[in-house]
Design an enzyme around this catalytic site. Sequence first.
Site, short mmCIF file in Angstrom:
data_model
loop_
_atom_site.label_atom_id
_atom_site.label_comp_id
_atom_site.label_asym_id
_atom_site.label_seq_id
_atom_site.Cartn_x
_atom_site.Cartn_y
_atom_site.Cartn_z
N HIS A 171 0.83 -1.21 0.00
CA HIS A 171 0.00 0.00 0.00
C HIS A 171 0.87 1.26 0.00
CE1 HIS A 171 -3.05 2.79 2.05
NE2 HIS A 171 -3.45 2.61 0.82
N GLU A 307 -10.50 11.21 -4.22
CA GLU A 307 -9.26 10.95 -3.44
C GLU A 307 -8.87 12.12 -2.55
OE1 GLU A 307 -5.78 9.89 -5.73
OE2 GLU A 307 -4.64 9.46 -3.91
N HIS A 322 -11.71 11.86 0.69
CA HIS A 322 -11.02 10.66 1.16
C HIS A 322 -9.79 10.99 2.00
CE1 HIS A 322 -7.38 8.28 0.27
NE2 HIS A 322 -8.07 7.32 0.82
N HIS A 362 -12.86 2.67 3.58
CA HIS A 362 -12.69 2.55 2.13
C HIS A 362 -13.91 1.91 1.46
CE1 HIS A 362 -9.31 4.34 0.15
NE2 HIS A 362 -8.69 4.32 1.32
CU1 CUO Z 1 -4.67 4.09 -0.06
CU2 CUO Z 1 -7.06 5.60 1.51
O1 CUO Z 1 -5.86 5.68 -0.12
O2 CUO Z 1 -5.64 4.32 1.72
#
Ligand code: CUO
Length: 624
Positions: A171, A307, A322, A362
């Site tokens: 991630h 985002e 987000h 998410h």
């Molecule tokens: Cu990768 Cu919210 O964008 O975790």
Amino acid sequence: MTLKEKQDRILVLFEHLTSLTKHQLPEDQRDPRLHDLGHLHRGELFSCFHKEHLEEATHLYETLYKAKNFDDFIHLCEEARQIVNEGMFVYAASVAVLHRDDCKGLAVPPIQEIFPDRFIPAETITQAMKDDHHRKEHEDLVVDIEETGNILNPEQRLAYFREDIEVNAHHWHWHLVFPATWRPEVMGKVKDRKGELFYYMHQQMCARYDCDRMSVGLQRMIPFQNFEETLEGYSAHLTSLVSGLHYASRPEGLHIRDLNDVSLQEMERWRERILEGINLGHVHDDHGKEVELDEEHGIDILGALIESSHESKNEEYYGSLHNWGHVMLARVHDHDGRFHENPGVMSDTSTSLRDPIFYRYHRFIDNMFQEYKASLHHYTKTELTFPEISISHVTIKAKVPNIIHTFMATDELELSHGIHLDGSTKVKYHHLNHEAFSYEIQVENHSDTVKHGTFRVFLAPKYDELGNRLILNEQRRLFIELDKFHHGIHKGHNTIVRNSTESSVTVSKIHTFNELKAGVGVDEKNTEYCSCGWPQHMLVPRGNEKGMDFQLFVMVTDWEGDHVNGEPSLICADAVSYCGARDHKYPDKKPMGFPFDRPIDARTPSQFATPNMSFTDIRIQFSH
Ligand code: CUO
């Protein structure tokens, strides 16, 4: 300078960053290009979701990216290392290394070795430090990782997923390859369908998480929904070595509050505006012009907007829903900063997957994307069919056909490059793994010519938590992509075999600090895409002891209509589904997640399936 010499100069920059002092290089001794830096202090936790942090980091990575040549680049990095916040330095220097042309072939060492304190429980790191004090000369140490909770908290059953070191590293790395602030006009490279990839990669992580939840007997997550809701508790057991403070725990029952930088009302307003755009089928750019959310670009536009990223059509109006959500969730315990607490793990891409709220949050974001997808027409049989091609049979080849065995494996992580220790100190940890397997696909080509197919392989549980057969439209949210590949189909009968290790979602090998020091993996073919991808050991869900029922879906579509500009380069194209392809457009014209990205009317696979698809019952069996 040889590649190896260059790699050595890069590695030094990333070593022992947890022991930098607060002392900064004074302004008058700095390279003028680095003057406006150092706002985020050393010892604070950098967040690439936080607007101000990200602005400073962007200024830094763009400056490093523009350095005249490799020597100049290293010189700027060395100075920046003496000026800026530790986490920000790693973020910005990594983005620069991954994208500079004169750094092709070089790798950034794994984030889990740069900052092991973001991955390994504080108890274990403390133990390692104690052992280090008592180290006998030349002794190599190994410490066992500590558990971060027990089963009084049912969520602990998913710790193996949430705390998986390489899942978290994936991630982190994904966000380095796709920085929210990427400005193609400055960086000279376009990140094709970046907004859509943001949606898809995160949708897939959530689907994977739910498959694993069902594997361990938990129900699918309940999406975060309402900004005022009370939140579950969480304790990360991580202590930041750059700050000396814990990543904050979240006691049960707190809820999001206004921060100094952003309010709940703004979040609610942004959400309403975005949903209104989705329902009307268009958004307004910052000149007030309508931008249609059409079939081809709508999801990409929304991804950027939600985002939000540099590509957002109108950040002023649609905000940064987000990103601020991550920051707000990370600060529920000290929303106005009065206690000078660290944020929780949600503020950092290398730690956020540890917290159950990550997935629920998410999924909330994903539900907005799904709302948009529901506004598009459902796929017609014609769109789904590949005339004259049919799949007659699919088998998973493993020790026992159509059963994939999973198990826990052990591995070790070296601490001594991230933490100043007197010698090698490794943490022994456990992770899920599975036996290697292959797909054997029997395909018939009823035409007279060779055809080219895009093979799409997905997997989802067959039954819900209560043992009822999942209807297809519900199941589609759980389908995880296992592979996507191009293959020729000659006239008549074809048997196509594809190995699980060839997957288009997984990364093949991440090299350790020591390997890179020894020159292993230093290869001129290396690019940013080389270390992007889901870990191979997490390709399939855990399954259960009895053998959990899944359906393997294979579909072949017409590659002539799917492909973009020929084949992607074969260099580091091994995780294209989640990471895109180097110097190329995303190598599949179909919407990401096709054909499960849009609602399905058919209730059962047989009502849905066209001859070029197949649903195969398989089982995944876990043994301790
Ligand atoms: Cu990768 Cu919210 O964008 O975790």
